[in-house]
Design a protein around this motif. Structure first.
Motif, PDB file in Angstrom:
ATOM      1  N   GLY A 122       0.863  -1.395   0.112  1.00  0.00           N
ATOM      2  CA  GLY A 122       0.100  -0.055   0.061  1.00  0.00           C
ATOM      3  C   GLY A 122       0.935   1.143  -0.023  1.00  0.00           C
ATOM      4  O   GLY A 122       1.796   1.419  -0.924  1.00  0.00           O
ATOM      5  N   LYS A 123       0.596   2.085   0.924  1.00  0.00           N
ATOM      6  CA  LYS A 123       1.135   3.388   1.081  1.00  0.00           C
ATOM      7  C   LYS A 123       2.980   3.305   1.402  1.00  0.00           C
ATOM      8  O   LYS A 123       3.575   4.089   0.930  1.00  0.00           O
ATOM      9  N   GLY A 124       3.263   1.918   1.975  1.00  0.00           N
ATOM     10  CA  GLY A 124       4.682   1.870   2.198  1.00  0.00           C
ATOM     11  C   GLY A 124       5.348   1.309   1.172  1.00  0.00           C
ATOM     12  O   GLY A 124       6.550   0.796   1.104  1.00  0.00           O
ATOM     13  N   LYS A 125       4.666   1.192  -0.172  1.00  0.00           N
ATOM     14  CA  LYS A 125       5.427   0.579  -1.348  1.00  0.00           C
ATOM     15  C   LYS A 125       6.865   1.431  -1.701  1.00  0.00           C
ATOM     16  O   LYS A 125       6.951   2.630  -1.233  1.00  0.00           O
ATOM     17  N   ILE A 126       7.551   0.440  -2.200  1.00  0.00           N
ATOM     18  CA  ILE A 126       9.085   0.925  -2.525  1.00  0.00           C
ATOM     19  C   ILE A 126       8.996   1.693  -3.668  1.00  0.00           C
ATOM     20  O   ILE A 126       9.838   2.625  -3.973  1.00  0.00           O
ATOM     21  N   GLY A 127       8.025   1.500  -4.694  1.00  0.00           N
ATOM     22  CA  GLY A 127       8.029   2.335  -5.820  1.00  0.00           C
ATOM     23  C   GLY A 127       8.978   1.510  -6.941  1.00  0.00           C
ATOM     24  O   GLY A 127       9.730   2.079  -7.705  1.00  0.00           O
ATOM     25  N   SER A 128       8.945   0.358  -6.771  1.00  0.00           N
ATOM     26  CA  SER A 128       9.959  -0.652  -7.612  1.00  0.00           C
ATOM     27  C   SER A 128       9.711  -0.570  -8.925  1.00  0.00           C
ATOM     28  O   SER A 128       8.467  -0.269  -9.423  1.00  0.00           O
ATOM     29  N   THR A 129      10.480  -1.050  -9.880  1.00  0.00           N
ATOM     30  CA  THR A 129      10.345  -0.787 -11.143  1.00  0.00           C
ATOM     31  C   THR A 129       9.611  -2.056 -11.855  1.00  0.00           C
ATOM     32  O   THR A 129       9.240  -2.193 -12.874  1.00  0.00           O
ATOM     33  N   LEU A 130       9.244  -2.729 -10.774  1.00  0.00           N
ATOM     34  CA  LEU A 130       8.426  -4.079 -10.955  1.00  0.00           C
ATOM     35  C   LEU A 130       8.928  -5.017 -12.376  1.00  0.00           C
ATOM     36  O   LEU A 130       8.278  -5.603 -12.901  1.00  0.00           O
ATOM     37  N   LYS A 131      10.249  -4.862 -12.214  1.00  0.00           N
ATOM     38  CA  LYS A 131      10.925  -5.787 -13.117  1.00  0.00           C
ATOM     39  C   LYS A 131      11.303  -6.964 -12.257  1.00  0.00           C
ATOM     40  O   LYS A 131      11.881  -8.024 -12.996  1.00  0.00           O
ATOM     41  N   GLY A 132      10.817  -7.388 -11.232  1.00  0.00           N
ATOM     42  CA  GLY A 132      11.103  -8.875 -10.784  1.00  0.00           C
ATOM     43  C   GLY A 132      12.304  -8.691  -9.913  1.00  0.00           C
ATOM     44  O   GLY A 132      12.965  -9.849  -9.488  1.00  0.00           O
ATOM     45  N   ILE A 133      13.203  -7.733  -9.741  1.00  0.00           N
ATOM     46  CA  ILE A 133      14.415  -7.590  -9.319  1.00  0.00           C
ATOM     47  C   ILE A 133      14.512  -8.053  -7.784  1.00  0.00           C
ATOM     48  O   ILE A 133      15.233  -9.291  -7.440  1.00  0.00           O
ATOM     49  N   GLY A 134      13.581  -7.571  -6.974  1.00  0.00           N
ATOM     50  CA  GLY A 134      13.642  -8.007  -5.363  1.00  0.00           C
ATOM     51  C   GLY A 134      13.174  -9.533  -5.261  1.00  0.00           C
ATOM     52  O   GLY A 134      14.075 -10.210  -4.753  1.00  0.00           O
ATOM     53  N   PRO A 135      12.366 -10.187  -5.822  1.00  0.00           N
ATOM     54  CA  PRO A 135      11.913 -11.403  -5.799  1.00  0.00           C
ATOM     55  C   PRO A 135      13.020 -12.341  -6.464  1.00  0.00           C
ATOM     56  O   PRO A 135      13.387 -13.655  -5.651  1.00  0.00           O
ATOM     57  N   THR A 136      13.697 -12.024  -7.427  1.00  0.00           N
ATOM     58  CA  THR A 136      14.455 -12.653  -7.884  1.00  0.00           C
ATOM     59  C   THR A 136      15.971 -12.895  -6.893  1.00  0.00           C
ATOM     60  O   THR A 136      16.460 -13.894  -6.404  1.00  0.00           O
ATOM     61  N   TYR A 137      16.366 -11.695  -6.500  1.00  0.00           N
ATOM     62  CA  TYR A 137      17.369 -11.565  -5.355  1.00  0.00           C
ATOM     63  C   TYR A 137      16.911 -12.545  -4.018  1.00  0.00           C
ATOM     64  O   TYR A 137      18.056 -13.114  -3.452  1.00  0.00           O
ATOM     65  N   THR A 138      15.692 -12.516  -3.727  1.00  0.00           N
ATOM     66  CA  THR A 138      15.241 -13.038  -2.586  1.00  0.00           C
ATOM     67  C   THR A 138      15.481 -14.749  -2.764  1.00  0.00           C
ATOM     68  O   THR A 138      15.886 -15.089  -1.904  1.00  0.00           O
ATOM     69  N   ASP A 139      15.009 -14.991  -3.837  1.00  0.00           N
ATOM     70  CA  ASP A 139      15.286 -16.498  -4.175  1.00  0.00           C
ATOM     71  C   ASP A 139      16.679 -17.043  -4.238  1.00  0.00           C
ATOM     72  O   ASP A 139      17.214 -17.824  -4.020  1.00  0.00           O
ATOM     73  N   LYS A 140      17.452 -15.861  -4.782  1.00  0.00           N
ATOM     74  CA  LYS A 140      18.997 -16.469  -4.833  1.00  0.00           C
ATOM     75  C   LYS A 140      19.591 -16.490  -3.298  1.00  0.00           C
ATOM     76  O   LYS A 140      20.014 -17.374  -3.113  1.00  0.00           O
ATOM     77  N   ILE A 141      19.034 -15.516  -2.557  1.00  0.00           N
ATOM     78  CA  ILE A 141      19.575 -15.711  -1.194  1.00  0.00           C
ATOM     79  C   ILE A 141      19.065 -16.795  -0.468  1.00  0.00           C
ATOM     80  O   ILE A 141      19.537 -17.456   0.454  1.00  0.00           O
ATOM     81  N   SER A 142      17.729 -16.898  -0.472  1.00  0.00           N
ATOM     82  CA  SER A 142      17.112 -18.347   0.135  1.00  0.00           C
ATOM     83  C   SER A 142      17.277 -19.384  -0.600  1.00  0.00           C
ATOM     84  O   SER A 142      16.721 -20.406  -0.372  1.00  0.00           O
ATOM     85  N   ARG A 143      18.066 -19.553  -1.598  1.00  0.00           N
ATOM     86  CA  ARG A 143      18.571 -20.755  -2.416  1.00  0.00           C
ATOM     87  C   ARG A 143      17.597 -21.434  -3.027  1.00  0.00           C
ATOM     88  O   ARG A 143      17.440 -22.672  -2.904  1.00  0.00           O
ATOM     89  N   HIS A 144      16.777 -20.780  -3.624  1.00  0.00           N
ATOM     90  CA  HIS A 144      15.782 -21.271  -4.377  1.00  0.00           C
ATOM     91  C   HIS A 144      15.726 -20.919  -6.012  1.00  0.00           C
ATOM     92  O   HIS A 144      15.021 -21.298  -6.748  1.00  0.00           O
ATOM     93  N   GLY A 145      16.790 -20.234  -6.216  1.00  0.00           N
ATOM     94  CA  GLY A 145      16.760 -19.501  -7.677  1.00  0.00           C
ATOM     95  C   GLY A 145      17.161 -20.443  -8.867  1.00  0.00           C
ATOM     96  O   GLY A 145      17.774 -21.492  -8.575  1.00  0.00           O
ATOM     97  N   LEU A 146      16.930 -19.853 -10.110  1.00  0.00           N
ATOM     98  CA  LEU A 146      17.306 -20.732 -11.247  1.00  0.00           C
ATOM     99  C   LEU A 146      18.353 -19.915 -11.675  1.00  0.00           C
ATOM    100  O   LEU A 146      18.136 -18.863 -12.018  1.00  0.00           O
ATOM    101  N   ARG A 147      19.373 -20.407 -12.145  1.00  0.00           N
ATOM    102  CA  ARG A 147      20.516 -19.726 -12.698  1.00  0.00           C
ATOM    103  C   ARG A 147      20.548 -20.099 -14.369  1.00  0.00           C
ATOM    104  O   ARG A 147      20.213 -20.939 -15.079  1.00  0.00           O
ATOM    105  N   VAL A 148      21.454 -18.954 -14.828  1.00  0.00           N
ATOM    106  CA  VAL A 148      21.656 -18.889 -16.449  1.00  0.00           C
ATOM    107  C   VAL A 148      22.023 -20.342 -16.753  1.00  0.00           C
ATOM    108  O   VAL A 148      21.419 -21.196 -17.693  1.00  0.00           O
ATOM    109  N   GLY A 149      23.035 -20.956 -16.190  1.00  0.00           N
ATOM    110  CA  GLY A 149      23.536 -22.439 -16.426  1.00  0.00           C
ATOM    111  C   GLY A 149      22.517 -23.395 -16.621  1.00  0.00           C
ATOM    112  O   GLY A 149      22.863 -24.426 -17.178  1.00  0.00           O
ATOM    113  N   ASP A 150      21.585 -23.110 -15.642  1.00  0.00           N
ATOM    114  CA  ASP A 150      20.525 -24.098 -15.330  1.00  0.00           C
ATOM    115  C   ASP A 150      19.634 -24.458 -16.704  1.00  0.00           C
ATOM    116  O   ASP A 150      18.991 -25.592 -16.905  1.00  0.00           O
TER     117      ASP A 150
END
Ligand code: IMO
Ligand code: MG
Length: 419
Positions: A122-150
């Protein structure tokens, strides 16, 4: 040889693309080490203009090698689009780009999750560019991500499906209404396109390269958007500061050479979050219009304000900046007075430090300069710069303790003075 670095010292949009393009003539290789298509780096040369998102800004220099490092998050769809546009300029991206197998992939559902998170905030939004940046880095750090080599693995589709289902559960928890299949077919086609590129263990490539030749690292976003040092939580999800070069490319700190810290002669910010010197008046509007301060990626009008030297000194310190690069001073050509912030007043006390609580009520303390009221855009030599402008730069150099080595006086490659 060394890897020199260009990075933004403010909230992004400092003009990194132009400077990388100018410097790229001297570096046979340019590497991106963090961020993703949230970046929009504008280049202008020979009467043409171009915005790059994931591709390094060296791409238009003849014979250059352009590396997308492991610290980057890559959206195959945006990447393919960008490559197609570059191809139209008579350049073959495949011959000039190398991608780290360890870079993480942005899935279509990462973008939906980004939107879902923002809607829920809501009002506390980051104003993200909505390109999926935050969720992708979240998955990277939480060890769920998919990498280019995959993408080369036989079970890639299964792994994609598993991650997608995880995202669907998260999106549903946020009560966000969307079609999770949207864009999937296009994404899979773009994955096939990606397979035609050189996918490498880039850390070997980069270190071997540096045995013989120099390289330029191109930062995205800016230090005040750094996940650690920015105005958290109103930040991006990567290390935009100097450490990101080492983790995002696999180079040791001893390899780092010059650090070019880029800043504009005023401040801008897109998205939410604190901005102590923000102007809400005619002056702010004038800066926006003269500086064409509208997002290169999203078209959003940027918030504008006076130069903040407290913040600049902080980010110069964090990055070990060796050379300051000042952009867009020509946009202030027509101002009676030009202000710079040299202190913050917080709860009645004056400080020259960026506080932990960036949400605190900050009253900027300004030093005022008489405007130079001269058209700087045609000037190509130091000796022709007006005295008032030189005084302004000298003050800045003394305050920060680092020399201003490059002054940009217009968007074109040639509108640049090196000192
Ligand atoms: P370049 O490389 C300016 C801002 C967004 C938002 C916050 C988080 O062109 O300088 P994100 O999409 O990363 O989750 O958004 O960061 N932001 C930028 N602002 N320039 C950029 O890149 C930016 N990349 C992200 O507006 O406030
Ligand atoms: Mg930008």
């Amino acid at each position: 040889m060394k890897i020199d670095v260009v990075l933004g010292l403010q909230w992004g949009d400092e003009g990194k693309g132009k400077i990388v393009d100018v410097l790229a003539g001297r570096y046979p290789a340019v590497a991106r080490f963090q961020g993703g298509p949230n970046a929009g780096h504008s280049l202008q040369f020979e009467g043409k203009s171009f915005v790059v998102r994931s591709v390094p800004s060296g791409i238009f220099r003849e014979g250059s090698t352009n590396i997308i490092g492991n610290g980057v998050v890559l959206d195959p769809v945006t990447f393919r689009e960008e490559c197609n546009n570059i191809s139209r300029m008579g350049i073959t991206p495949k011959d000039k780009i190398i991608i780290s197998k360890k870079a993480h992939l942005i899935l279509p559902t990462h973008k939906l999750l980004d939107a879902a998170n923002e809607a829920a905030a809501g009002k506390g939004k980051i104003g993200s560019t909505l390109k999926g940046i935050g969720p992708t880095y979240t998955d990277k750090i939480s060890r769920h991500g998919l990498r280019v080599g995959d993408i080369l693995a036989p079970d890639f589709k299964d792994r994609f499906e598993k991650l997608k289902q995880r995202h669907i559960r998260q999106i549903s928890d946020l009560n966000f209404d969307c079609d999770p299949e949207k864009g999937e077919q296009e994404w899979m086609e773009a994955i096939e396109f990606l397979k035609s590129f050189r996918l490498e263990d880039c850390e070997y490539f980069v270190n071997n390269w540096l045995e013989a030749k120099p390289m330029l690292a191109e930062g995205a976003q800016g230090s005040l958007l750094d996940v650690d040092y920015g105005s958290y939580p109103f930040v991006t999800s990567s290390s935009t500061t100097i450490g990101g070069v080492c983790t995002g490319l696999g180079v040791p700190p001893s390899r780092v050479g010059h650090v070019f810290g880029i800043f504009k002669a005023y401040c801008t910010r897109v998205g939410s979050g604190p901005f102590p010197t923000e102007l809400f008046d005619e002056t702010g509007e004038k800066i926006r219009q003269v500086g064409h301060e509208f997002g290169a990626v999203t078209g959003r009008p940027r918030r504008t304000g006076w130069l903040d030297l407290v913040a600049l000194k902080y980010t110069a310190m964090l990055n070990g900046v060796t050379d300051l690069v000042m952009m867009k001073s020509d946009c202030l050509d027509d101002f009676e007075t030009v202000k710079v912030c040299t202190g913050y007043k917080i709860n009645g006390e004056v400080t020259d430090r960026v506080p932990f609580d960036t949400q605190a009520e900050i009253e900027p303390i300004y030093t005022e300069f008489k405007g130079w009221n001269t058209d700087l855009t045609g000037i190509r030599e130091e000796k022709d710069l007006p005295a008032a402008f030189k005084d302004y730069i000298k003050f800045m150099e003394e305050f920060i303790g680092i020399p201003v080595k490059v002054i940009s006086l217009g968007p074109d490659r040639n509108a640049t003075i090196e000192r």
